[in-house]
Design a protein around this motif. Structure first.
Motif, PDB file in Angstrom:
ATOM      1  N   GLU A 248       0.820  -1.107   0.033  1.00 43.87           N
ATOM      2  CA  GLU A 248       0.035   0.040   0.037  1.00 43.87           C
ATOM      3  C   GLU A 248       0.738   1.304  -0.069  1.00 43.87           C
ATOM      4  O   GLU A 248       0.589   2.141  -0.639  1.00 43.87           O
ATOM      5  N   ILE A 249       1.910   1.191   0.769  1.00 44.01           N
ATOM      6  CA  ILE A 249       2.789   2.530   0.802  1.00 44.01           C
ATOM      7  C   ILE A 249       3.561   2.677  -0.658  1.00 44.01           C
ATOM      8  O   ILE A 249       3.577   3.705  -0.991  1.00 44.01           O
ATOM      9  N   TYR A 250       3.851   1.597  -1.083  1.00 46.05           N
ATOM     10  CA  TYR A 250       4.375   1.793  -2.446  1.00 46.05           C
ATOM     11  C   TYR A 250       3.271   2.363  -3.448  1.00 46.05           C
ATOM     12  O   TYR A 250       3.629   3.381  -4.369  1.00 46.05           O
ATOM     13  N   GLU A 251       2.243   1.724  -3.451  1.00 46.18           N
ATOM     14  CA  GLU A 251       1.337   2.186  -4.599  1.00 46.18           C
ATOM     15  C   GLU A 251       0.912   3.626  -4.244  1.00 46.18           C
ATOM     16  O   GLU A 251       0.500   4.334  -5.208  1.00 46.18           O
ATOM     17  N   THR A 252       0.919   4.124  -3.045  1.00 44.67           N
ATOM     18  CA  THR A 252       0.594   5.421  -2.665  1.00 44.67           C
ATOM     19  C   THR A 252       1.698   6.333  -3.315  1.00 44.67           C
ATOM     20  O   THR A 252       1.370   7.380  -3.776  1.00 44.67           O
ATOM     21  N   VAL A 253       2.794   5.990  -2.876  1.00 51.25           N
ATOM     22  CA  VAL A 253       4.045   6.786  -3.660  1.00 51.25           C
ATOM     23  C   VAL A 253       4.172   6.847  -4.974  1.00 51.25           C
ATOM     24  O   VAL A 253       4.173   8.069  -5.439  1.00 51.25           O
ATOM     25  N   LEU A 254       3.833   5.924  -5.652  1.00 54.43           N
ATOM     26  CA  LEU A 254       3.844   5.831  -7.096  1.00 54.43           C
ATOM     27  C   LEU A 254       2.552   6.614  -7.510  1.00 54.43           C
ATOM     28  O   LEU A 254       2.845   7.591  -8.294  1.00 54.43           O
TER      29      LEU A 254
END
Length: 363
Positions: A248-254
């Protein structure tokens, strides 16, 4: 190109009623003449007088290189046992009273030494016109930066072949910097950063002996210098299967990275870009974990003007190059940052970094 840049300084010189401008920063000497050297403690100076041709003062050991590379024809030298400021005095216009200098580069020791032999009554900072020139990149500068980007991306691709559980952060740094040199870069543009697991939550962490482990993220913040210009890219990878929170953190940053890039076009403010990315991250509940600006200018230096933050109301102009690098850093869990190098075009944006950004599993 170099004559045009020197002419812009001439325009500033005339406006400020200066007798001459003295450039001592090696990178600005390179920017204005095409000649680069690291003089270490020795004196290096480009003199641009109000009347007459520019002159370049270099250490004697650099004379041949300067004569070969510099657009300036008048070259003076000093040996290690000579006083370079006496050479400077002979080169500056007689009766000089007002001198332009780079105040941010000038040390107190050098300022006092110049003052003893020059005796100017007024010193004016020339950083503003230099900053304005460097802010808008020429086509040649853009091509050099694209080359530096290609080199760092190729270095990362080669290094990822050795990124697996058990390898240390330092070993990956060593492999990266070997690949940079092997592929033709002058070297890293800043201290290469490879951070694994919980250390990836440190925005400016230091690589060490920590081993990469299954089930965590691995962050690379790296760049190279080549032909006087730099790159700066960050990518974060999953080592095997990672938790839903890290995904979730990765997709949010992306999403934040892509949302900000989509807003890049002439007339938009840097503050708007920063807020766009920040809103995406805050909407997912991670606002407090994005604690740095969205990006920074890029060119001959890895951090140069402008600063892409929420208070900068300056508007984007074609030719500007800067980073967009949102991040989320959760202590004890891990961090994700995705950084691209972007160029403002007449109609929008060109993303110069091409390395894939979708979550990639390695190891």
């Amino acid at each position: 190109m170099f004559q045009e840049r020197i002419q812009k300084l001439h325009d500033f010189l005339s406006k400020q009623e200066l007798d001459a401008v003295l450039i001592t920063s090696p990178k600005h000497v390179y920017y204005l003449t095409g000649f680069f050297t690291d003089p270490h403690e020795r004196f290096l100076g480009l003199i641009i007088p109000a009347e007459g041709e520019p002159s370049l003062i270099v250490p004697a050991l650099d004379r041949e290189a300067a004569a070969s590379a510099s657009s300036v024809q008048n070259i003076f030298t000093h040996t290690d046992i000579q006083n370079p400021y006496e050479v400077l005095k002979q080169t500056l216009p007689a009766g000089l009273k007002q001198l332009g200098i780079e105040k941010s580069h000038m040390t107190v020791e050098r300022y006092e030494a110049i003052g003893e032999v020059v005796g100017a009554s007024r010193y004016v900072d020339v950083e503003e016109p230099l900053r304005e020139m460097r802010l808008i990149k020429s086509a040649d500068e853009v091509e050099r930066m694209k080359h530096a980007i290609q080199l760092v991306e190729d270095s990362l691709r080669e290094t990822l072949k050795k990124a697996k559980p058990g390898v240390t952060e330092t070993e990956l740094v060593a492999e990266l910097e070997f690949q940079m040199k092997r592929l033709g870069a002058d070297g890293p543009s800043f201290t290469s950063m490879v951070l694994a697991g919980e250390k990836s939550a440190l925005p400016h962490g230091k690589p060490g002996s920590r081993q990469v482990q299954e089930g965590e993220v691995l962050l690379f913040d790296i760049g190279v210098e080549a032909n006087g210009y730099v790159s700066d890219i960050t990518r974060t990878f999953a080592v095997g299967e990672i938790s839903e929170q890290l995904r979730e953190i990765y997709e949010t940053v992306l999403a934040a990275n892509e949302a900000a890039i989509a807003q890049v076009r002439p007339g938009v403010t840097f503050a708007h870009l920063d807020q766009t990315a920040r809103d995406v991250i805050a909407a997912k509940g991670y606002g407090e974990y994005f604690m740095h600006r969205l990006g920074h200018g890029l060119g001959m230096d890895v951090h140069e003007y402008p600063s892409v933050h929420g208070q900068n109301q300056e508007t984007l102009r074609p030719g500007m190059v800067f980073t967009i690098e949102p991040g989320i850093y959760v202590p004890g869990v891990g961090g994700v940052r995705i950084e691209d190098n972007v160029l403002v075009t007449e109609t929008g944006v060109e993303v110069m970094t091409q390395f894939p950004k979708q979550l990639t599993v390695i190891g």
